[in-house]
Each structure stands twice: as structure tokens, then as C-alpha cells.
Design a protein around this motif. Structure first.
Motif, PDB file in Angstrom:
ATOM      1  N   ARG A  73       0.845  -1.189   0.000  1.00 55.56           N
ATOM      2  CA  ARG A  73       0.000   0.000   0.000  1.00 55.56           C
ATOM      3  C   ARG A  73       0.880   1.238   0.000  1.00 55.56           C
ATOM      4  O   ARG A  73       1.953   1.260   0.606  1.00 55.56           O
ATOM      5  N   ARG A  74       0.393   2.288  -0.687  1.00 56.50           N
ATOM      6  CA  ARG A  74       1.078   3.566  -0.589  1.00 56.50           C
ATOM      7  C   ARG A  74       0.923   4.076   0.850  1.00 56.50           C
ATOM      8  O   ARG A  74      -0.123   3.875   1.477  1.00 56.50           O
ATOM      9  N   PRO A  75       1.942   4.716   1.408  1.00 57.88           N
ATOM     10  CA  PRO A  75       1.867   5.142   2.820  1.00 57.88           C
ATOM     11  C   PRO A  75       0.613   5.927   3.154  1.00 57.88           C
ATOM     12  O   PRO A  75       0.005   5.733   4.210  1.00 57.88           O
ATOM     13  N   GLU A  76       0.170   6.810   2.242  1.00 62.55           N
ATOM     14  CA  GLU A  76      -1.016   7.620   2.529  1.00 62.55           C
ATOM     15  C   GLU A  76      -2.306   6.825   2.429  1.00 62.55           C
ATOM     16  O   GLU A  76      -3.371   7.285   2.836  1.00 62.55           O
ATOM     17  N   ARG A 130       9.192   3.826  -1.386  1.00 61.83           N
ATOM     18  CA  ARG A 130       8.788   3.078  -0.201  1.00 61.83           C
ATOM     19  C   ARG A 130       7.275   2.859  -0.160  1.00 61.83           C
ATOM     20  O   ARG A 130       6.499   3.761  -0.461  1.00 61.83           O
ATOM     21  N   PHE A 131       6.894   1.638   0.246  1.00 64.10           N
ATOM     22  CA  PHE A 131       5.503   1.251   0.408  1.00 64.10           C
ATOM     23  C   PHE A 131       5.369   0.482   1.720  1.00 64.10           C
ATOM     24  O   PHE A 131       6.346  -0.019   2.274  1.00 64.10           O
ATOM     25  N   VAL A 160       8.231  -1.890   5.962  1.00 60.11           N
ATOM     26  CA  VAL A 160       8.258  -0.946   4.847  1.00 60.11           C
ATOM     27  C   VAL A 160       9.189  -1.489   3.778  1.00 60.11           C
ATOM     28  O   VAL A 160      10.354  -1.800   4.053  1.00 60.11           O
ATOM     29  N   ALA A 161       8.661  -1.623   2.560  1.00 56.12           N
ATOM     30  CA  ALA A 161       9.441  -2.175   1.459  1.00 56.12           C
ATOM     31  C   ALA A 161       9.911  -1.068   0.540  1.00 56.12           C
ATOM     32  O   ALA A 161       9.170  -0.140   0.237  1.00 56.12           O
ATOM     33  N   VAL A 167      10.871  -5.761  -5.033  1.00 60.33           N
ATOM     34  CA  VAL A 167      11.230  -5.303  -3.695  1.00 60.33           C
ATOM     35  C   VAL A 167      12.745  -5.364  -3.559  1.00 60.33           C
ATOM     36  O   VAL A 167      13.347  -6.434  -3.692  1.00 60.33           O
ATOM     37  N   LEU A 168      13.347  -4.207  -3.307  1.00 61.40           N
ATOM     38  CA  LEU A 168      14.798  -4.146  -3.144  1.00 61.40           C
ATOM     39  C   LEU A 168      15.212  -4.478  -1.721  1.00 61.40           C
ATOM     40  O   LEU A 168      16.261  -5.078  -1.492  1.00 61.40           O
ATOM     41  N   SER A 169      14.390  -4.055  -0.780  1.00 65.46           N
ATOM     42  CA  SER A 169      14.750  -4.270   0.615  1.00 65.46           C
ATOM     43  C   SER A 169      13.531  -4.108   1.494  1.00 65.46           C
ATOM     44  O   SER A 169      12.501  -3.564   1.085  1.00 65.46           O
TER      45      SER A 169
END
Length: 325
Positions: free
Chosen positions: A149-152, A187-188, A162-163, A170-172
Motif C-alpha cells: 500500500r502507498r503510505p497515505e 517506499r511502500f 516498509v518495502a 522489492v529491493l529491501s
């Protein structure tokens, strides 16, 4: 959904789903001292019914539910709400095994081979497109695909996973310092919904969090796919979340098939009794409940069999008392 899409959906839906329902729901106390969180009533239906309906409508035919807290009450609720065509099996935990260990044990209840499995929480309102998710997962064949999900838009989700994402990968994950040092990415927030491959299932811990397996996969360089979901969403983790979910559905801010709301924005069970002198606005009144006298209720949830005779606003009424927010 048209006939052709429905047919395609049955062919491409995730083959098996695991729903986490074992948690104690401590942030929803005192409600979860009376009922397990997935069985809390939401507009006069157990919360978990919304998740099961979405699985069945998407073409999922087999699901496993893990149990720990108040298991008998949850089993009774599941018997009432299982959608037609969805085969449910139960995995009972004598001690809480965590999301990784709970999934590993649950899979023992399903001896048939499976190339992937959909994993989700039983207590979240979501309309994520499971057919599209499965299609993306099959096309890229990653170790796993995380629904983000988008943070907002991560309503109610604790931002603890948090990805960092780039080009659908997904990098991390935030708490892996060795990997998080990499540059780039957006970030998501992880929704708790994901599709796991056979390799991921083989990497699950016997006990503990499933994110441990993600840590190992990312450090090895395994591909973890990112699926960004912008659909209607509500995570219910606190008393405020629980009441807010009712209000959003009653006001039509979130829509769900089959819900019946009257002109006053209320959902009143046919067996409930409401005095002609009472006034209700944006309320849910369950089976056998009674609203007597000239009580005025605003944004109030009344559970089965409860009687209310006083004015209430932003409240939850259960057999054990009135909880004002």
C-alpha cells in the motif's frame, strides 16, 4: 464481472489461501475478551465473512484458517459464514507460532502439492484484485509477491514493514540494514497479503515471523515481486478502527456487495427492536437488540441481544458493557 472474466478467474485464482486468525487482538480489548477478532460483528456479520466472500468471489476454492484465541467461538462463526464453494480447513495452534510457524503448521492440513499459496489476514477489509495478483505472480515467477500500500493509503496498517521498491521488485525491507543501504527505490507499506512460491514455503521457520524468511531471500538475491494495491482498504486494529470501519460502510465511503443501509445510514437487523421514539444516525444494531424509550444514538454499534435506553455517541455496546470512544 462478466461470464468470460468469471471463467478466467476460476482458472487463474490462487489455488489455496491461508488466513491468519490466531492472534489475540490485544489492541481491540475489551472486545476481544468476548470474541476473537475475526468474529467481531461488522454490520451484523463476523468480520472474517468479508474476507471469505472476497476469496470466493475471486475464484479461490480452498482455504486454511489458523486458530488459537477463543477457537470454539471462531469455529462456530466459520460454520455460519462459509461461502458456498469454498472448502475450509482449520489449523489449531496450542501455542502461538507466529506468521511463519503458523503457516508451516497449517500447510500440514493440506497434503496436496501446491506451487503457491495466498496468505492474508482474516481481519482486514480489502478488495485487492486477486486474479491480477496471481497473473503477475505467475508471469514473473518470483520467490514471493508482496501486496503493498502507498503510505497515505495504508489506513490502520502499522508501518513496521516498509518495502523499498523499484521496477516492480522489492529491493529491501526496512529492518535489513545490509540490504537497505542500496540506493534508489520508492517506499511502500506491506499489507500483510502476499503470494508465496514453493521455494518460499520450504523456507518458512518452525516458529516465528514470516518476515525472517523474506530477510534470507533478499540477502540471497531472490526476486521478491511488488504488487501495489490501490483498492478500498481498512485494517481494523483498535477500537477506533472498528468504529470507523462501521461509519465508512454505513456512509458509503467504502462499499461492499450485499450490505443494506437505510435512509438514516443505519444497518438494523430484522429481529432487532427500535422504539418509535428513538433516534438513530449512522448505527449498526444486531439481532435481538433493543433500543428503548427516546434514546438517541449516533455512530454507535450495538451487539446481539443488548438493550440501550440512554443517549450514546461514538460508542460500542456489548453484553459486558458500553465502551465510549
Amino acid at each position: 464481472m462478466d461470464r468470460q472474466r468469471a471463467s478466467q478467474g476460476q482458472q487463474s485464482a490462487p489455488p489455496l489461501a491461508l488466513l491468519f486468525a490466531a492472534g489475540e487482538g490485544r489492541r481491540l480489548l475489551p472486545l476481544t475478551a468476548e470474541r476473537p477478532k475475526p468474529a467481531l460483528p461488522l454490520l451484523n456479520r463476523p468480520l472474517m465473512a468479508f474476507t471469505l466472500d472476497h476469496l470466493a468471489a475471486s475464484g479461490v476454492r480452498d482455504a486454511i484458517v489458523n486458530l488459537y484465541h477463543l477457537p470454539q467461538a471462531l469455529e462456530e462463526a466459520l460454520e455460519r459464514i462459509r461461502p458456498e464453494g469454498l472448502d475450509l480447513r482449520l489449523s489449531r495452534e496450542r501455542v502461538l507460532l507466529g506468521t511463519g510457524g503458523g503457516l508451516r503448521q497449517a500447510l500440514r492440513a493440506w497434503p496436496q502439492p501446491h506451487s503457491s499459496i495466498l496468505v492474508a489476514n482474516a481481519d482486514t477489509l480489502t478488495k485487492v484484485d486477486l486474479l491480477d495478483l496471481q497473473q503477475q505472480h505467475q508471469a514473473s515467477k518470483p520467490w514471493a509477491t508482496m501486496v503493498l500500500r502507498r503510505p497515505e493509503q495504508a489506513l490502520g496498517l502499522p508501518a513496521k514493514v516498509v518495502a523499498k521498491v523499484e521496477s516492480g521488485r522489492v529491493l529491501s525491507i526496512r529492518d535489513i540494514p545490509e540490504v537497505d543501504a542500496s540506493a534508489g527505490g520508492q517506499r511502500f507499506v506491506f499489507s500483510g497479503i502476499h503470494l508465496l512460491s514453493r521455494a518460499a514455503l520450504d523456507d518458512l521457520p518452525e516458529q516465528g515471523c514470516i518476515i525472517e524468511a523474506y530477510h534470507r531471500a533478499l540477502l540471497r538475491g531472490d526476486r521478491v515481486g511488488a504488487y501495489v494495491d490501490d483498492s478500498d482498504w481498512r485494517s481494523i486494529d483498535t477500537l477506533q478502527d472498528y468504529l470507523r470501519a462501521h461509519v465508512e460502510l454505513l456512509r458509503g465511503e467504502q462499499r461492499w456487495p450485499g450490505l443494506e443501509v437505510d435512509e438514516a445510514g443505519c444497518c438494523i437487523h430484522p429481529s432487532a427492536s427500535v422504539s418509535a421514539r428513538a433516534s438513530l444516525e449512522c448505527c449498526s444494531v444486531a439481532a435481538g437488540a433493543k433500543i428503548v424509550g427516546s434514546a438517541r444514538l449516533v455512530r454507535t454499534v450495538v451487539w446481539e441481544g443488548c438493550e440501550v435506553s440512554e443517549d450514546l455517541q461514538d460508542a460500542i455496546v456489548t453484553p459486558r458493557g458500553i465502551h465510549r470512544l
